[in-house]
Motif scaffolding. Sequence first.
Motif, PDB file in Angstrom:
ATOM      1  N   VAL A  95      29.053 -55.833   6.002  1.00  0.00           N
ATOM      2  CA  VAL A  95      29.485 -54.753   5.382  1.00  0.00           C
ATOM      3  C   VAL A  95      30.411 -53.901   6.174  1.00  0.00           C
ATOM      4  N   ARG A  96      29.733 -53.554   7.227  1.00  0.00           N
ATOM      5  CA  ARG A  96      30.576 -52.133   7.989  1.00  0.00           C
ATOM      6  C   ARG A  96      31.262 -52.926   8.838  1.00  0.00           C
ATOM      7  N   TYR A  97      31.654 -54.267   9.071  1.00  0.00           N
ATOM      8  CA  TYR A  97      32.621 -54.608   9.617  1.00  0.00           C
ATOM      9  C   TYR A  97      33.821 -54.672   8.877  1.00  0.00           C
ATOM     10  N   ILE A  98      33.566 -54.867   7.414  1.00  0.00           N
ATOM     11  CA  ILE A  98      34.957 -55.033   6.668  1.00  0.00           C
ATOM     12  C   ILE A  98      35.267 -53.676   5.861  1.00  0.00           C
ATOM     13  N   SER A  99      34.118 -52.733   5.740  1.00  0.00           N
ATOM     14  CA  SER A  99      34.515 -51.718   4.680  1.00  0.00           C
ATOM     15  C   SER A  99      35.036 -50.578   5.362  1.00  0.00           C
ATOM     16  N   ASP A 100      35.741 -49.685   4.724  1.00  0.00           N
ATOM     17  CA  ASP A 100      36.227 -48.528   5.042  1.00  0.00           C
ATOM     18  C   ASP A 100      35.083 -47.578   4.815  1.00  0.00           C
ATOM     19  N   ARG A 101      34.477 -47.554   3.570  1.00  0.00           N
ATOM     20  CA  ARG A 101      33.512 -46.639   3.207  1.00  0.00           C
ATOM     21  C   ARG A 101      32.343 -47.429   2.544  1.00  0.00           C
ATOM     22  N   VAL A 102      31.022 -47.215   2.734  1.00  0.00           N
ATOM     23  CA  VAL A 102      29.962 -47.886   2.264  1.00  0.00           C
ATOM     24  C   VAL A 102      29.294 -46.965   1.478  1.00  0.00           C
ATOM     25  N   CYS A 103      28.577 -47.787  -0.050  1.00  0.00           N
ATOM     26  CA  CYS A 103      27.644 -47.282  -0.651  1.00  0.00           C
ATOM     27  C   CYS A 103      26.453 -47.913  -0.547  1.00  0.00           C
ATOM     28  N   VAL A 104      25.164 -47.149  -0.304  1.00  0.00           N
ATOM     29  CA  VAL A 104      24.123 -47.697  -0.201  1.00  0.00           C
ATOM     30  C   VAL A 104      23.314 -47.855  -1.562  1.00  0.00           C
ATOM     31  N   MET A 105      22.782 -48.720  -2.195  1.00  0.00           N
ATOM     32  CA  MET A 105      22.326 -48.809  -3.567  1.00  0.00           C
ATOM     33  C   MET A 105      20.766 -49.056  -3.451  1.00  0.00           C
ATOM     34  N   TYR A 106      20.120 -48.652  -4.101  1.00  0.00           N
ATOM     35  CA  TYR A 106      18.471 -48.688  -4.393  1.00  0.00           C
ATOM     36  C   TYR A 106      18.038 -48.532  -5.587  1.00  0.00           C
ATOM     37  N   LEU A 107      17.710 -49.627  -6.131  1.00  0.00           N
ATOM     38  CA  LEU A 107      17.080 -49.688  -7.479  1.00  0.00           C
ATOM     39  C   LEU A 107      17.974 -48.946  -8.609  1.00  0.00           C
ATOM     40  N   GLY A 108      19.214 -49.416  -8.653  1.00  0.00           N
ATOM     41  CA  GLY A 108      20.066 -49.005  -9.682  1.00  0.00           C
ATOM     42  C   GLY A 108      20.855 -47.758  -9.439  1.00  0.00           C
ATOM     43  N   LYS A 109      20.557 -47.056  -8.154  1.00  0.00           N
ATOM     44  CA  LYS A 109      21.132 -45.664  -8.067  1.00  0.00           C
ATOM     45  C   LYS A 109      21.788 -45.882  -6.710  1.00  0.00           C
ATOM     46  N   LEU A 110      22.779 -44.856  -6.446  1.00  0.00           N
ATOM     47  CA  LEU A 110      23.173 -44.902  -5.107  1.00  0.00           C
ATOM     48  C   LEU A 110      22.257 -43.896  -4.210  1.00  0.00           C
ATOM     49  N   ALA A 111      22.178 -44.285  -2.865  1.00  0.00           N
ATOM     50  CA  ALA A 111      21.301 -43.300  -2.061  1.00  0.00           C
ATOM     51  C   ALA A 111      22.085 -42.800  -1.270  1.00  0.00           C
ATOM     52  N   GLU A 112      23.351 -43.255  -0.857  1.00  0.00           N
ATOM     53  CA  GLU A 112      24.036 -42.817   0.333  1.00  0.00           C
ATOM     54  C   GLU A 112      25.423 -43.227   0.183  1.00  0.00           C
ATOM     55  N   VAL A 113      26.523 -42.517   0.189  1.00  0.00           N
ATOM     56  CA  VAL A 113      27.990 -42.792   0.449  1.00  0.00           C
ATOM     57  C   VAL A 113      28.434 -42.375   1.463  1.00  0.00           C
ATOM     58  N   ALA A 114      29.010 -43.242   2.444  1.00  0.00           N
ATOM     59  CA  ALA A 114      29.656 -42.483   3.618  1.00  0.00           C
ATOM     60  C   ALA A 114      30.735 -43.568   4.285  1.00  0.00           C
ATOM     61  N   HIS A 115      31.443 -42.986   5.509  1.00  0.00           N
ATOM     62  CA  HIS A 115      32.231 -43.993   6.137  1.00  0.00           C
ATOM     63  C   HIS A 115      31.356 -44.812   6.729  1.00  0.00           C
ATOM     64  N   ALA A 116      31.970 -46.089   6.876  1.00  0.00           N
ATOM     65  CA  ALA A 116      31.308 -47.373   7.419  1.00  0.00           C
ATOM     66  C   ALA A 116      30.652 -47.071   8.953  1.00  0.00           C
ATOM     67  N   ASP A 117      31.555 -46.178   9.573  1.00  0.00           N
ATOM     68  CA  ASP A 117      30.973 -45.792  11.186  1.00  0.00           C
ATOM     69  C   ASP A 117      29.825 -44.987  10.903  1.00  0.00           C
ATOM     70  N   ASP A 118      29.862 -44.023  10.273  1.00  0.00           N
ATOM     71  CA  ASP A 118      28.942 -43.071  10.002  1.00  0.00           C
ATOM     72  C   ASP A 118      27.610 -43.493   9.471  1.00  0.00           C
ATOM     73  N   ILE A 119      27.682 -44.744   8.491  1.00  0.00           N
ATOM     74  CA  ILE A 119      26.293 -45.077   8.140  1.00  0.00           C
ATOM     75  C   ILE A 119      25.710 -46.120   9.199  1.00  0.00           C
ATOM     76  N   SER A 120      26.741 -46.634   9.918  1.00  0.00           N
ATOM     77  CA  SER A 120      25.915 -47.273  10.806  1.00  0.00           C
ATOM     78  C   SER A 120      25.458 -46.889  11.997  1.00  0.00           C
ATOM     79  N   GLU A 121      26.201 -45.706  12.497  1.00  0.00           N
ATOM     80  CA  GLU A 121      25.891 -44.715  13.588  1.00  0.00           C
ATOM     81  C   GLU A 121      24.830 -43.671  13.323  1.00  0.00           C
ATOM     82  N   ARG A 122      24.946 -42.898  12.159  1.00  0.00           N
ATOM     83  CA  ARG A 122      24.256 -41.951  11.813  1.00  0.00           C
ATOM     84  C   ARG A 122      23.830 -41.984  10.426  1.00  0.00           C
ATOM     85  N   PRO A 123      22.924 -42.738   9.888  1.00  0.00           N
ATOM     86  CA  PRO A 123      22.366 -43.067   8.549  1.00  0.00           C
ATOM     87  C   PRO A 123      21.555 -41.785   8.243  1.00  0.00           C
TER      88      PRO A 123
END
Lengths: 295, 333
Positions: free
Chosen positions: B223-251
């Motif tokens: 996901v982080r290879y192909i995405s511009d932004r990433v949504c992290v989903m947990y149990l039907g809700k979004l936990a975090e939405v951030a740029h791909a680099d941010d989410i992999s470097e600084r979740p």
Amino acid sequence: MSIAISGTARAAHRPRARSGLVRFTREQPLGAIALFLITLFVVVAVLAPWIAPYDPLAQDRVNILTAPGVGGHLAGTDELGRDVLSRSLYGARTSLLIAVATLALGGAIGLVVGVVSGYFGGTWIDSVLQRIMDALMAIPSIVLLLFVAALLGPSVRNTVIALSLLVIPSINRVARGEMLRIREEPYVEAARSVGCGTPRILIRYGLPNLMAPLFVMGSLLFAVILIAESALSFLGIGTPPPTPSWGRMLSEGRSQLEIAPWMTVVPGLILSVSVLAFNLLGDAMRDFLDPKQRR
Amino acid sequence: MIVPGATPLVEAHDLVKHFGDGKGLLTPRRPPVRAVDGVSLTIKRGETLGLVGESGSGKSTLGRLILRLIEPTSGSVTFDGHDIAALSKSSLTQLRKRMQLVFQDPFSSFNPRMTIAQVLTEPMVVHGMGDRASRVKRAKELLDLVGLPSFALERYPHQFSGGQAQRIGIARALATDPDLIVCDEAVSALDVSVQAQVLNLLKEVQRELGLSYLFIAHDLNVVRYISDRVCVMYLGKLAEVAHADDISERPRHPYSQALMASIPSPDAHHQLRTPLAGEIPSPRRPPSGCRFHPRCSQSIDGCDRDEPELLTIGGSGDARSVACHLFDPTSAR
């Protein structure tokens, strides 16, 4: 665009699949014999007017109840002097015609009901259709046949209608079950996401993928129809006289069983062999078409 | 190829999908499965939006809601200005042309009785595009685009390898020249080496045609290879939405952190983070408050009581949305 192709197409030079009939004969020898017998049965039925030694309706008061082999009658004659062999061959015609027409009519209705019901499985459409089918199945088939045949009167057409009621629920069950499975296949969702409407999905995606088990079912039902048709004729509400029919011949032979057993044995034997052949073919096709049975 | 100022291609607002409300005549009433429970997101034009989460987090359901392959319980989806929930059947069919789906298992996504030519021309037939000859010509172009020879047209799906089949799946999705492709675990079933090829193909196609992807996967690396932004989903809700680099470097969200920590890595400091323990709870009975709190290593007082909102935090350089009390200035600590 320069994207590497991952390997060469796996099946690029796959030899053309061996003809289905050869493979069927090799894998299902018994089924092949059955298929041969059925082919013979069809050929005989079609060619009856040319190969039957006598007119099936011609009465010969001089030679009544002749034993087989006497006076040129290979299978003897009945109490009106009619040639039993010729009548049996023409009987194949009647039986084949009725069975094919019944399968076509009942199969078509059962297929449509089953496919629609399966695709809308769990909705009110499914419930309504299936309750009607349940009702048809709940009535003992012989009672149902008697009722319809008696109501409509004896004729080939009405026999077909009555027998169709036997076929519809069976085909419906198989078709519905298959459609319930196919409905959940990703390729159906793919078709919907591409924009296919329901009729197109049913015809292009449903039907081609559920035909295999239906062929098997059809073959087995053919045997059932042959017996049921004979039963109706035996009871005198099927094919009306003087049309030769196996069931009617059995019925007529019953009273002469002790004097002229050939009147019963010949059509009975042909009927039994035909039914057996269709059953064997059905079983063989089921095994042949099931990929898991492949060696 | 993000056009500045343009409206987003897709805007989902407060999407909810509950399965099985248990209203059978004889079946006891059970709580519904809350597969998707209030998700809002946007997909910009030309963007790849990644969607990650464990199995059962509702990713695929969300993807299908956006395509309106299933009806939402509530909420709305706007596609290029059209509210797709309000569309009539015929205008929805028109819109289907512009949004397509790529499946996890390419083989089962093809009718086994159709040749590749039929598979590829099917979308064009349905939408009445061109005549027979032009459709076949287009099918050849599509195969060329995804790097397959045109003799593939007469073959059946099972005669191809997994990677080739997925290329065909992508070609089919491209047949109607869509604006959005939802890739539902599109590379998860493929070998790692083939995964890279298919991912590069998707990127290349995007560069050429300028389309948007909603890329659903459970593999964060992919996901982080192909995405511009990433949504992290947990149990039907979004936990975090951030740029791909941010989410992999600084979740930021503890769940994102746990997901990141669970990626096998030679980097030593990754090992220090707490890996995720336990199983995802049943979406029939989600935990109270923050749904992640029973598995969260940093839960504080109130996490089991109050449900955190998805709030935008950080400056312009590190803008992101997080649904966690740790980052909510208003929440009682």
